[in-house]
Motif scaffolding. Structure first.
Motif, mmCIF file in Angstrom:
data_model
loop_
_atom_site.group_PDB
_atom_site.id
_atom_site.type_symbol
_atom_site.label_atom_id
_atom_site.label_comp_id
_atom_site.label_asym_id
_atom_site.label_seq_id
_atom_site.Cartn_x
_atom_site.Cartn_y
_atom_site.Cartn_z
ATOM 1 N N LEU A 431 0.832 -1.200 0.000
ATOM 2 C CA LEU A 431 0.000 0.000 0.000
ATOM 3 C C LEU A 431 0.868 1.252 0.000
ATOM 4 C CD1 LEU A 431 -2.777 1.326 0.167
ATOM 5 C CD2 LEU A 431 -2.687 1.056 2.659
ATOM 6 N N LEU A 432 1.949 1.221 0.753
ATOM 7 C CA LEU A 432 2.851 2.375 0.801
ATOM 8 C C LEU A 432 3.497 2.611 -0.563
ATOM 9 C CD1 LEU A 432 4.368 4.560 2.355
ATOM 10 C CD2 LEU A 432 5.991 2.811 3.120
ATOM 11 N N GLY A 433 3.998 1.553 -1.192
ATOM 12 C CA GLY A 433 4.648 1.699 -2.495
ATOM 13 C C GLY A 433 3.695 2.155 -3.578
ATOM 14 N N ILE A 434 2.479 1.601 -3.607
ATOM 15 C CA ILE A 434 1.497 1.974 -4.634
ATOM 16 C C ILE A 434 1.035 3.411 -4.425
ATOM 17 C CG2 ILE A 434 -0.830 1.489 -5.469
ATOM 18 C CD1 ILE A 434 -0.267 -1.477 -4.901
ATOM 19 N N SER A 435 0.812 3.805 -3.184
ATOM 20 C CA SER A 435 0.383 5.186 -2.912
ATOM 21 C C SER A 435 1.448 6.179 -3.355
ATOM 22 C CB SER A 435 0.108 5.348 -1.409
ATOM 23 O OG SER A 435 -0.857 4.428 -0.965
ATOM 24 N N ALA A 436 2.715 5.836 -3.132
ATOM 25 C CA ALA A 436 3.793 6.737 -3.538
ATOM 26 C C ALA A 436 3.849 6.860 -5.057
ATOM 27 C CB ALA A 436 5.127 6.220 -2.992
ATOM 28 N N VAL A 437 3.662 5.757 -5.785
ATOM 29 C CA VAL A 437 3.660 5.809 -7.253
ATOM 30 C C VAL A 437 2.471 6.633 -7.750
ATOM 31 C CG1 VAL A 437 3.387 4.413 -9.332
ATOM 32 C CG2 VAL A 437 4.958 3.680 -7.542
ATOM 33 N N LEU A 438 1.321 6.512 -7.109
ATOM 34 C CA LEU A 438 0.158 7.309 -7.511
ATOM 35 C C LEU A 438 0.419 8.797 -7.298
ATOM 36 C CD1 LEU A 438 -2.724 5.092 -6.069
ATOM 37 C CD2 LEU A 438 -2.140 5.434 -8.472
ATOM 38 N N ALA A 439 1.131 9.122 -6.225
ATOM 39 C CA ALA A 439 1.487 10.526 -6.011
ATOM 40 C C ALA A 439 2.421 11.014 -7.115
ATOM 41 C CB ALA A 439 2.146 10.682 -4.637
ATOM 42 N N ALA A 440 3.398 10.190 -7.488
ATOM 43 C CA ALA A 440 4.309 10.570 -8.566
ATOM 44 C C ALA A 440 3.566 10.702 -9.887
ATOM 45 C CB ALA A 440 5.430 9.533 -8.678
ATOM 46 N N LEU A 441 2.604 9.801 -10.147
ATOM 47 C CA LEU A 441 1.808 9.878 -11.375
ATOM 48 C C LEU A 441 1.026 11.190 -11.428
ATOM 49 C CD1 LEU A 441 0.321 8.758 -13.895
ATOM 50 C CD2 LEU A 441 -1.259 7.622 -12.306
ATOM 51 N N SER A 442 0.356 11.529 -10.362
ATOM 52 C CA SER A 442 -0.454 12.748 -10.350
ATOM 53 C C SER A 442 0.426 13.997 -10.517
ATOM 54 C CB SER A 442 -1.241 12.836 -9.037
ATOM 55 O OG SER A 442 -2.096 11.718 -8.893
ATOM 56 N N TRP A 443 1.585 13.976 -9.873
ATOM 57 C CA TRP A 443 2.488 15.131 -9.985
ATOM 58 C C TRP A 443 2.999 15.293 -11.421
ATOM 59 C CZ3 TRP A 443 3.575 19.122 -6.952
ATOM 60 C CH2 TRP A 443 4.709 19.896 -7.247
ATOM 61 N N SER A 444 3.447 14.193 -12.017
ATOM 62 C CA SER A 444 3.961 14.282 -13.381
ATOM 63 C C SER A 444 2.856 14.629 -14.372
ATOM 64 C CB SER A 444 4.623 12.959 -13.777
ATOM 65 O OG SER A 444 3.670 11.897 -13.754
ATOM 66 N N ASP A 445 1.647 14.156 -14.135
ATOM 67 C CA ASP A 445 0.537 14.471 -15.022
ATOM 68 C C ASP A 445 0.168 15.950 -14.911
ATOM 69 O OD1 ASP A 445 -1.558 13.727 -16.874
ATOM 70 O OD2 ASP A 445 -2.953 13.979 -15.206
ATOM 71 N N SER A 446 0.297 16.516 -13.711
ATOM 72 C CA SER A 446 -0.006 17.933 -13.531
ATOM 73 C C SER A 446 1.025 18.811 -14.212
ATOM 74 C CB SER A 446 -0.063 18.267 -12.035
ATOM 75 O OG SER A 446 -1.055 17.507 -11.384
ATOM 76 N N LEU A 447 2.290 18.360 -14.241
ATOM 77 C CA LEU A 447 3.359 19.153 -14.832
ATOM 78 C C LEU A 447 3.618 18.800 -16.287
ATOM 79 C CD1 LEU A 447 5.950 19.180 -11.918
ATOM 80 C CD2 LEU A 447 4.331 20.973 -12.540
ATOM 81 N N GLY A 448 2.982 17.733 -16.788
ATOM 82 C CA GLY A 448 3.217 17.327 -18.164
ATOM 83 C C GLY A 448 4.486 16.527 -18.337
ATOM 84 N N GLY A 449 4.930 15.831 -17.313
ATOM 85 C CA GLY A 449 6.119 14.987 -17.413
ATOM 86 C C GLY A 449 5.799 13.691 -18.122
ATOM 87 N N GLY A 450 5.990 13.641 -19.424
ATOM 88 C CA GLY A 450 5.537 12.513 -20.227
ATOM 89 C C GLY A 450 6.172 11.193 -19.857
ATOM 90 N N LEU A 451 7.500 11.138 -19.728
ATOM 91 C CA LEU A 451 8.168 9.867 -19.458
ATOM 92 C C LEU A 451 7.832 9.348 -18.074
ATOM 93 C CD1 LEU A 451 10.088 7.728 -20.493
ATOM 94 C CD2 LEU A 451 12.003 9.105 -19.611
#
Length: 1162
Positions: A431-451
């Protein structure tokens, strides 16, 4: 699979084609980007694909392959057609799987799209007529192997679960720290203009702003992160300022103070503690100041461990929360909110303890974690606490990583099995690892970080395909922000990998029935529009249908449940049913939900919810059964099996909510019981057939745990009632009768699974507890006195199907229930001896019947004797068996009859030897007639098996206590003579004990006055004298003299023929196929035939024909023949005597035989 061709296609008017000289079956199409080297063995081959991403329509000239059972004309008329599909190439080397099946092949592949060049490699096989098989060579089926998850992404078994998230963030141009990302994305939610500032994300709150005048502006000042290096003095002054503002607007103090705690809960813990130290919680938050909004703020604030701990340690405040939630003054909404608040506060304490305590309350912790991950703010606070709170991080890292990778347990389900401490820590890390990846996904999606976004989505797709990870991923993706982001990332005009991954995640999420209860997911699914890079047209229609059912709510759910489904169930229909049941379960959580559901069902179909659900369950159980029959099926569809099992589990769980209050009718209850039994048996076969890590296997395991629970709900063992007694009767009667109907499945597995259900889940369990001993005794008494006596015929039918070991186990269990109250164990033993006696009587005169019937009867006799042997070998049941056989008059008579028939049939088996030995050791408990038969069988066992020669010591005691009136002289002297002859053949193995026993027997014979007992048969004089010589050498001196006198008194009659044949009972039933076919084939009846032409006068020894008297009086009659002229025949038939019915009554011999034969079935 082989390479069928490599081409660089250049279209003409958007079309390009590949033609093969013969039919091929395509398995996959691989597309390579520009500059790639497709084949390592051909480095000069360079791919060229332009543009970098595009859509391509692929058309196959699909030709139907003729089957072997088609005639030549049908083969020539086989038709073909163009089959259309679409692939979305998003760059890089990509493989697209093609499933053509075994019925179709192609010669032509057409590519249509806006591309300049396309480098493709086609893989598959050339279709050719299979060679004729000369010799069959059996081959072992391939065993599928599972690929272990890479340690890099296996966060559940990693010492650093947030490692993948850190690596993803490192792909950004300016990678921020993960705690800051979590804080901004899930909790603080920056303003739109903040994202465009050059200092973002390093924008911090100014706690020393002098323009703050009240609590409202104070709350607004902490909407940005607080610096990590801020001084304690600044925090103290800020907390004092918040305390000083209390009282300026008393009506809003609780609201803004709770909101302030929410804003600071996702910040560093120092500011929370500084505010709470100056705050009088009971004074600020009480029943006069708390409303639903304030309670919601406190609930979000309690997502921080330090705030929750402070709430719990303030006893006055925590007790006031409990008092308010139990107060009648609070409305239902506030009461529900307060319950959630207290549960979250206590959940933090349980969770912190469970991180290190192997005996922690893991079930309560699972509920706590599910609650924390159900909201964005609470998930962000929990994630930040797990990242920066030293106490939590140290406790989590203290548990070592398991040596072998284990998947996360399914703790987010409504019902989950108990887990170990290691499994719980595995779940927390996942749960900790998946939540952290979801946070990274949302952050990159907000900034347009494609890779970063692309790889985060790809990692989530990987996890969504793994059991254990899937449940956590789907649960977290239901957060509104994340669901919306999936919809926004859907493929547009140009296919992208991110769009492909987002579509995959959306489809997987939409097929989870609980997910469609979220309004934002329904809106996202219904707003999907082509083009798609992954979602197919049929899949779009399916998830659209599911979303519409979720949108329309209870009315649509009830309509779907009452709709008559087309059989067999399709995947789409099963998913619709699961969503409908999830909606009904959701409605039941409300206070008036049950009445609303019942009213909707009544309005929809004018019948109750229970009959509707039972009908669906019966149909689903029947569909599952067809996947596990003994007849070969074309192909096992594991996906369909899994969904059938899941749907059945949902149905049983929903039925459990109703049947305890609204009992089903007898018909529905019987159908439900038999269907549950079928499902339980199918689940065992599925567990043996499917790979343990597969979704179908896990679904089968889940249904095996769910099936018994429905019986526990139907039958209340703790407080039994008359209704429970009637329910138990129907359930047992249905299962007893259903045991012989395996529905084309393995009948042995079917029977054993029904017995397992009965023994371990339906019958009351033995108890040793003093607390519920009274209830157990009452329940047992009701079962033995009220349930079983009314279903004895069905019980006997079920009993006859069981083997010896299970019969003995069943009797023991029934005796535990009965305690001698109704004598059900004695009744079963009586029926068993009745059947044994009838079969023994039948076998003695069965030589004229077919061998197959004789073998079956002998095997049934063997089962009955083995059953007695198992009873005698049990330390618990042996005393009961001996007591029942000796003290019960009916049983004693039946036992005596069986022993007599065993002697007459002359059958033998090792279990029979054990039974006779036990009876011989307790012979004095039986009547003289039975003792005499025990004596004869003991002697016969010694003759048959030299390993039981020591049983001879039982004979003297029986002889001494046996009255002469009970002795049949001829059988006794024959058996004694044969026994002595056996010992004469084994003189080297004689011991002193055997010699003394033989001496006592001979002494008893010599003392008798009847000449038949003093004259031995079945032994020669020479053998007898040789034996006496050996005995004389072994016996003491005084016995030697007596032996000489005995030898002189006893005579030997060598004239009688003592050769006899015995029948050994089979241990297993082995029969030739011819015998089985003869038994199963219907009996042929000779059809009447017309006599052949020739002389009409029968032979004198032939059949006598008795014609009607009118024929004899005819002037045209000559002898016993008749020649008809003109209308002579018609005139004769007008006579009264010729119209009489001279037929005789039907024979009853056949029915009599059938009646007797059915008596012997077991």
């Amino acid at each position: 699979m082989v390479l069928l061709g490599w081409d660089i296609l250049r279209p003409h008017n958007t079309l390009a084609a590949i033609r093969y000289p013969s039919l091929v079956r395509v398995s996959s199409i691989r597309v390579f980007p520009t500059g790639a080297q497709p084949f390592s063995q051909s480095p000069e081959t360079i791919a060229l694909t332009e543009p970098a991403a595009f859509f391509v329509d692929v058309l196959f000239n699909a030709s139907a392959l003729p089957s072997s059972n088609q005639d030549s004309q049908e083969k020539r008329a086989a038709k073909n057609a163009l089959a259309l599909t679409q692939i979305a190439y998003a760059g890089e080397a990509t493989e697209f799987t093609v499933d053509m099946g075994l019925e179709y092949a192609t010669r032509l592949i057409i590519f249509r799209g806006d591309f300049e060049a396309l480098s493709v490699a086609i893989y598959g096989e050339v279709v050719a007529d299979p060679p004729e098989i000369q010799d069959y060579k059996p081959r072992q089926l391939p065993v599928p192997t599972c690929t272990a998850l890479s340690t890099t992404v296996d966060v559940a078994n990693s010492p650093n679960p947030t490692g993948p998230a850190d690596q993803l963030l490192s792909l950004l141009p300016v990678p921020p720290p993960l705690p800051l990302v979590s804080r901004l994305i899930f909790s603080l939610k920056p303003e739109d203009e903040d994202w465009d500032l050059p200092e973002f994300p390093y924008l911090y709150s100014d706690l020393e702003n002098d323009d703050i005048e009240d609590l409202a502006s104070l709350v607004q000042s902490v909407t940005r992160p607080i610096r990590d290096d801020i001084s304690p003095d600044v925090l103290s002054r800020f907390a004092a300022k918040a305390h000083d503002f209390l009282g300026l607007n008393p009506s809003d103090d609780a609201y803004y103070m709770a909101k302030l705690l929410v804003k600071t809960s996702s910040q560093q813990t120092r500011i929370c503690l500084a505010i709470l130290e100056l705050l009088d919680l009971p004074k600020v938050f009480n029943e006069h100041t708390l409303d639903d909004a304030t309670i919601d703020f406190l609930l979000d604030a309690a997502a921080n461990i330090e705030i929750a701990r402070h709430f719990l340690q303030d006893e006055d405040f925590f007790n006031s929360l409990n008092d308010m939630q139990n107060s009648l003054k609070m409305d239902k909404v506030n009461t529900k909110g307060l319950k959630k608040l207290t549960s979250r506060i206590q959940g933090w304490a349980s969770f912190e303890n469970a991180l290190t305590d192997p005996n922690g309350d893991f079930s309560a912790c699972a509920t706590f974690l599910k609650d924390m991950s159900s909201g964005e703010h609470s998930l962000g606070c929990w994630l930040e606490c797990m990242l920066i709170h030293e106490n939590l991080t140290s406790k989590l890292s203290a548990t070592p990583i398991p040596s072998e990778s284990i998947p996360p347990p399914l703790l987010l389900q409504e019902r989950h099995s108990s887990v170990t401490h290691t499994q719980f820590i595995t779940f927390v890390r996942a749960l900790l690892g998946i939540s952290a990846v979801l946070a990274a996904l949302s952050w990159s999606d907000s900034l347009g970080g494609g890779l970063c976004r692309e790889r985060a989505l790809g990692l989530l797709v990987l996890w969504q395909g793994i059991e254990g990870y899937r449940q956590i991923v789907n649960h977290c993706l239901l957060l509104r922000q994340l669901t919306k982001r999936l919809g926004w990332n859907k493929t547009d005009d140009i296919p992208t990998k991110s769009g492909n991954f987002a579509e995959r995640l959306l489809v997987g999420l939409a097929k989870d029935p609980q997910s469609l209860l979220r309004e934002h997911l329904v809106e996202t699914v219904l707003s999907l529009e082509p083009p798609f890079s992954f979602i197919e047209s049929e899949e779009l229609l399916e998830i659209g249908k599911l979303a519409r059912v979720g949108r329309d709510g209870l009315s649509s759910a009830v309509e779907e449940l009452t709709y008559t489904s087309v059989r067999p169930f399709s995947l789409r229909r099963l998913r619709v049913l699961r969503v409908s049941m999830a909606i009904v379960e959701e409605e039941l959580t409300y206070d008036d939900g049950e009445s609303v559901v019942l009213e909707r069902f009544w309005e929809e179909k004018m019948q109750g919810v229970v009959p509707t659900l039972v009908s669906i369950f019966v149909d689903i159980s029947d569909d599952i059964n067809h996947h596990f029959v003994l007849q070969p099926i074309p192909r096992m569809n594991q996906g369909l099996c899994e969904l059938l099992f899941r749907t059945a589990s949902d149905l049983l769980r929903l039925l459990g909510r109703f049947i305890s209050v609204y009992p089903p009718t007898s018909r529905d209850l019987g159908q439900l019981s038999t269907s549950v039994a079928d499902l339980y048996a199918c689940s065992l076969i599925a567990c043996e057939r499917f790979t343990p890590s597969s979704a179908a296997y896990l679904a089968a395991i889940n249904i095996r745990e769910t099936c018994p629970q429905i019986f526990h709900t139907l039958i209340n063992d703790d407080v039994p009632s008359d209704l429970d007694v009637r329910t138990a009767q129907i359930i047992l009667q249905s299962l007893f009768n259903h045991a012989s109907h395996s529905s084309n499945r393995d009948p042995v597995v079917h029977l054993r699974q029904i017995y397992d259900l009965l023994l371990n889940n339906i019958l009351p369990q033995p108890t040793v507890s003093n607390t519920n001993g009274a209830n157990h005794a009452k329940t047992s008494s009701l079962w033995s006195s009220m349930v079983f006596p009314k279903i004895l015929p069905d019980l006997q039918t079920f009993w006859n199907l069981l083997d010896a070991e299970i019969r003995a186990d069943f009797v023991e269990r029934l005796e535990d229930l009965d305690h001698g109250e109704t004598g059900i164990g004695e009744w079963l033993l009586t029926e068993e001896l009745k059947g044994l006696s009838a079969r023994l009587a039948y076998i003695t005169g069965m030589e004229q019947f077919q061998e197959g019937s004789r073998t079956i009867i002998l095997y049934s006799i063997s089962i009955s004797i083995s059953f007695l042997e198992v009873l005698f070998s049990s330390s618990k049941m042996s005393p009961w068996t001996l007591s029942a056989l000796s003290s019960n008059v009916d049983l004693s008579q039946l036992l005596d009859s069986c022993l007599s028939l065993i002697l007459e049939a002359n059958v033998y088996s090792l279990p029979l030897t054990q039974v006779i030995r036990q009876l011989g050791q307790n012979a004095n408990d039986f009547n003289p007639g039975t003792r005499f038969h025990i004596l004869l069988l003991t002697l016969r066992n010694i003759q048959m098996d030299s390993s039981v020669l020591d049983d001879l010591n039982l004979v003297p005691d029986i002889l001494k206590n046996l009255p002469l009136t009970s002795i049949s002289m001829e059988p006794l002297r024959t058996e004694v003579g044969r026994t002595i002859a056996v010992y004469a053949e084994h003189t080297p193995s004689l011991t002193l004990e055997n010699s003394e026993t033989l001496f006592l027997i001979l002494e008893w014979l010599a003392a008798q006055t009847d000449s038949k007992l003093t004259t031995l048969t079945a032994i020669t004089l020479s053998s007898f004298r040789s034996l006496c010589s050996v005995l004389s050498a072994l016996l003491p001196l005084e016995s030697q003299e007596a032996l000489t006198a005995i030898e002189a008194k006893l005579g030997i009659d060598e004239d009688e023929d003592f050769v006899y044949l015995h029948t050994e009972l089979p241990v297993t039933l082995v029969m030739p196929l011819d015998s089985i076919e003869d038994l199963l084939s219907p009996k042929r009846v000779d059809e009447p035939s017309t006599p052949k032409r020739g002389t009409k006068t029968p032979d004198i020894l032939g059949v006598v024909i008795s014609p009607p008297t009118a024929l004899l009086r005819s002037p045209a009659a000559t002898g016993l023949t008749k020649t008809y002229m003109n209308n002579d025949f018609r005139q004769l038939r007008q006579a009264t005597s010729t119209r009489l019915n001279t037929s005789r009554l039907p024979s009853t011999h056949g029915s009599s035989f059938l009646f007797h034969y059915s008596t012997f079935q077991s």
